[in-house]
Design a protein around this motif. Structure first.
Motif, PDB file in Angstrom:
ATOM      1  N   ARG A   1      50.979  14.335  -5.617  1.00 52.36           N
ATOM      2  CA  ARG A   1      52.235  13.613  -5.385  1.00 52.36           C
ATOM      3  C   ARG A   1      53.297  14.573  -4.850  1.00 52.36           C
ATOM      4  N   SER A   2      52.848  15.420  -3.944  1.00 50.78           N
ATOM      5  CA  SER A   2      53.742  16.337  -3.252  1.00 50.78           C
ATOM      6  C   SER A   2      53.658  16.047  -1.762  1.00 50.78           C
ATOM      7  N   TYR A   3      54.790  16.189  -1.070  1.00 45.68           N
ATOM      8  CA  TYR A   3      54.878  15.716   0.312  1.00 45.68           C
ATOM      9  C   TYR A   3      55.597  16.755   1.176  1.00 45.68           C
ATOM     10  N   THR A   4      55.383  16.629   2.483  1.00 39.50           N
ATOM     11  CA  THR A   4      55.979  17.589   3.412  1.00 39.50           C
ATOM     12  C   THR A   4      56.937  16.930   4.397  1.00 39.50           C
ATOM     13  N   SER A   5      57.342  15.703   4.116  1.00 36.19           N
ATOM     14  CA  SER A   5      58.275  15.017   5.000  1.00 36.19           C
ATOM     15  C   SER A   5      58.930  13.856   4.266  1.00 36.19           C
ATOM     16  N   VAL A   6      60.179  13.596   4.604  1.00 36.87           N
ATOM     17  CA  VAL A   6      60.866  12.401   4.100  1.00 36.87           C
ATOM     18  C   VAL A   6      60.086  11.149   4.478  1.00 36.87           C
ATOM     19  N   ASN A   7      59.481  11.198   5.654  1.00 33.46           N
ATOM     20  CA  ASN A   7      58.759  10.017   6.145  1.00 33.46           C
ATOM     21  C   ASN A   7      57.579   9.645   5.250  1.00 33.46           C
ATOM     22  N   GLU A   8      57.063  10.584   4.468  1.00 31.73           N
ATOM     23  CA  GLU A   8      55.934  10.295   3.583  1.00 31.73           C
ATOM     24  C   GLU A   8      56.361   9.628   2.276  1.00 31.73           C
ATOM     25  N   LEU A   9      57.664   9.545   2.034  1.00 36.04           N
ATOM     26  CA  LEU A   9      58.152   8.985   0.772  1.00 36.04           C
ATOM     27  C   LEU A   9      58.203   7.462   0.773  1.00 36.04           C
ATOM     28  N   ALA A  10      58.161   6.860   1.957  1.00 33.64           N
ATOM     29  CA  ALA A  10      58.272   5.398   2.051  1.00 33.64           C
ATOM     30  C   ALA A  10      57.161   4.721   1.252  1.00 33.64           C
ATOM     31  N   GLY A  11      57.558   3.784   0.404  1.00 37.52           N
ATOM     32  CA  GLY A  11      56.595   3.027  -0.385  1.00 37.52           C
ATOM     33  C   GLY A  11      56.113   3.724  -1.638  1.00 37.52           C
ATOM     34  N   LYS A  12      56.523   4.981  -1.837  1.00 35.90           N
ATOM     35  CA  LYS A  12      56.115   5.703  -3.048  1.00 35.90           C
ATOM     36  C   LYS A  12      57.082   5.374  -4.185  1.00 35.90           C
ATOM     37  N   ASP A  13      56.570   5.408  -5.407  1.00 34.75           N
ATOM     38  CA  ASP A  13      57.428   5.140  -6.557  1.00 34.75           C
ATOM     39  C   ASP A  13      57.907   6.432  -7.200  1.00 34.75           C
ATOM     40  N   ASN A  14      58.881   6.306  -8.096  1.00 32.47           N
ATOM     41  CA  ASN A  14      59.423   7.422  -8.868  1.00 32.47           C
ATOM     42  C   ASN A  14      59.958   8.535  -7.968  1.00 32.47           C
ATOM     43  N   ILE A  15      60.754   8.140  -6.982  1.00 32.71           N
ATOM     44  CA  ILE A  15      61.387   9.089  -6.065  1.00 32.71           C
ATOM     45  C   ILE A  15      62.880   9.153  -6.384  1.00 32.71           C
ATOM     46  N   ALA A  16      63.413  10.330  -6.603  1.00 30.61           N
ATOM     47  CA  ALA A  16      64.843  10.487  -6.856  1.00 30.61           C
ATOM     48  C   ALA A  16      65.626  10.302  -5.558  1.00 30.61           C
ATOM     49  N   SER A  17      66.802   9.707  -5.659  1.00 28.99           N
ATOM     50  CA  SER A  17      67.682   9.527  -4.508  1.00 28.99           C
ATOM     51  C   SER A  17      68.704  10.660  -4.460  1.00 28.99           C
ATOM     52  N   PRO A  18      69.070  11.095  -3.254  1.00 28.36           N
ATOM     53  CA  PRO A  18      70.082  12.155  -3.151  1.00 28.36           C
ATOM     54  C   PRO A  18      71.482  11.606  -3.432  1.00 28.36           C
TER      55      PRO A  18
END
Length: 522
Positions: A220-237
């Protein structure tokens, strides 16, 4: 007699084992008490600093002994932060880039002393000597000659590719002699990412996923903001308003800076990265990179001065330096490896203490400086510092004093009165195309009797201009990005009495708008 000797030997062994078990139980109790104390401290600090949410993990002796979330993922929509909540770790990504190069050195595909132009023959910097002598270690230790954050506007919300950013870097001017100073450089880490691609044949993103995320179980680690779409448990800035209160904002995909700051992960997953680091490149028996590479990354490659203020605040610190993807200093007799991260609306920190087999990661969805005080307090607890400082309150008090001093200085400063209520020229005189060799084109146009600024490389930037005085206008940014500060647009009159140049003036700690020297071209 033989029986008595055997009995006494066994009894001594029993006492030794009992003593060991007792000491181990005592140590576990002490650790549990320490973590309970830290937990309460973190909860209080979250409120004191007015931080929406954060997560903290602690690694000790190759085990994750603490991992917990605090607060909410988003002030507007809520959602509890936990140890699996994903945050942007920003410049903590630099250690991954350095380690990726370490793998390539281990494989014989690269040398730390390789000239960068061996792998990026098209790269040019501010003079031929620096261009030819710049090596891999220079890229990773902030000693190329640039001032801190120089050139960062080339990646911030622009459409430029990594290569286009680096091709424009030849227009950046040095602030100190090559290898004779320090200037924190995201641009040079973008170059490091391009070297990884040139040598390995893989994009930086793919290399990081394959060589680190996969073997460390960081699924559950990513290298782009674009990979966060549709993922759960993501903190907002969250940005800070004029009263320093947090407000929710949105992520922007800056894939062109990923090798410098592009990773998103949780404290549970970053804890695996800390285990790898503290084990000198080995994770659960698998060697990811060599001990030699670890030692190279943790060596002091660029010495930094320790200021008088730093000495006063932390008397036990005697040195400070940049390693390769890490910063380092000493604290309470231990060597500290650390790095911070500042995304738009998210700040973070990773701290390693190799002698103690200790690692700390703090991820937040705020732009506050809560991380270093919490890290320092945590270190004090594990080091057994007697009568240690309340680092959180100490930092808050210092910030309050600084704000008060600024307010008093502003109140005493003479107020400049606006001499004219109208621009010195008709609006059409300011309109046209302006070019910055570093940045590219900007246009000024008249719309509904008002000037509008457009920045060709960054369509999301720019905005409406409102006259302030003389040939100076206030810029109302079209998007409320958290890293943008109040900015003025200043027009310069040429010898012929016509507008010849334009500058963007901003007291911005993250971006040097003064580097964008726009000249009117039509």
């Amino acid at each position: 007699m033989s029986y008595t000797y055997t009995f006494l030997k066994r009894f001594a062994l029993f006492l030794s084992l009992a003593s060991f078990v007792s000491l181990q139980a005592s140590a576990q109790q002490n650790t549990a008490a320490t973590l309970q104390k830290l937990d309460a401290y973190y909860q209080k600090a979250l409120k004191d600093w007015d931080v929406p949410g954060m997560a903290i993990a602690i690694v000790r002796n190759d085990s994750v002994i603490f991992a917990k979330g605090y607060g909410v993922r988003d002030l507007k929509s809520g959602g509890q932060v936990d140890a699996n909540t994903v945050f942007g770790i920003a410049s903590n990504s630099k250690a991954y880039t350095a380690a990726a190069l370490g793998i390539l050195v281990d494989e014989g595909k690269l040398n730390w002393n390789d000239k960068v132009t061996k792998h990026l023959p098209w790269l040019q910097l501010y003079n031929p000597y620096v261009t030819q002598e710049l090596n891999i270690k220079d890229l990773l230790s902030h000693r190329a000659g640039f001032r801190t954050f120089s050139g960062d506007l080339l990646w911030y919300n622009t459409t430029y590719s990594r290569r286009e950013i680096l091709e424009r870097a030849r227009h950046l001017q040095p602030a100190y002699s090559f290898r004779d100073g320090y200037g924190y450089s995201n641009i040079m880490f973008i170059a490091a990412g391009e070297v990884i691609e040139a040598v390995s044949g893989q994009k930086w993103e793919d290399f990081i996923k394959q060589r680190f995320f996969a073997p460390l179980g960081m699924n559950r680690s990513y290298t782009s903001v674009n990979e966060l779409a549709g993922k759960d448990n993501i903190a907002s800035p969250h940005g800070n308003d004029e009263k320093n209160k947090p407000y929710p904002t949105t992520f922007t995909a800056w894939d062109n800076w990923n090798p410098a700051a592009g990773i998103f992960t949780s404290v549970n997953q970053q804890a695996q990265w800390m285990r790898l680091q503290l084990n000198r490149g080995t994770y659960k028996g698998q060697k990811i990179f060599s001990e030699d590479a670890s030692r190279m990354m943790w060596a002091a490659h660029n010495a930094l001065p320790v200021s008088k203020q730093a000495e006063a605040n932390v008397p036990s610190t005697h040195f400070s330096a940049a390693g390769l993807g890490w910063m380092m200093n000493d604290y309470e007799g231990r060597k500290i490896l650390a790095h911070g991260g500042g995304h738009e609306g998210m700040n973070s920190r990773t701290v390693l203490v190799p002698e103690e087999n200790l690692g700390i990661v703090i991820l937040t969805n705020s732009m506050s400086g809560i991380m270093s005080p919490l890290a320092n307090y945590t270190l004090d607890q594990f080091f057994g510092v007697q009568n240690g400082r309340d680092w959180s309150q100490f930092s808050l008090d210092n910030m309050a004093k600084a704000r008060k001093a600024q307010e008093e200085a502003a109140a005493k400063a003479p107020k400049e009165k606006t001499r004219k209520s109208k621009p010195t020229m008709d609006l059409e005189a300011y309109a046209g195309t302006y070019n910055s060799p570093l940045y590219g084109d900007a246009t000024i146009r008249v719309q509904n009797k008002q000037l509008v600024l457009d920045l060709a490389p960054a369509p999301a930037l720019g905005g409406k201009l409102t006259h302030w005085q003389h040939d100076i206008f206030d810029l109302e940014w079209k998007n409320n990005f958290a890293l943008l500060t109040p900015t003025k647009v200043r027009f310069i009159v040429g010898p012929d009495g016509k507008i010849a140049e334009m500058r963007l003036d901003a007291n911005n700690p993250d971006f040097h708008f003064s580097e964008l020297e726009f000249k009117k071209v039509k």
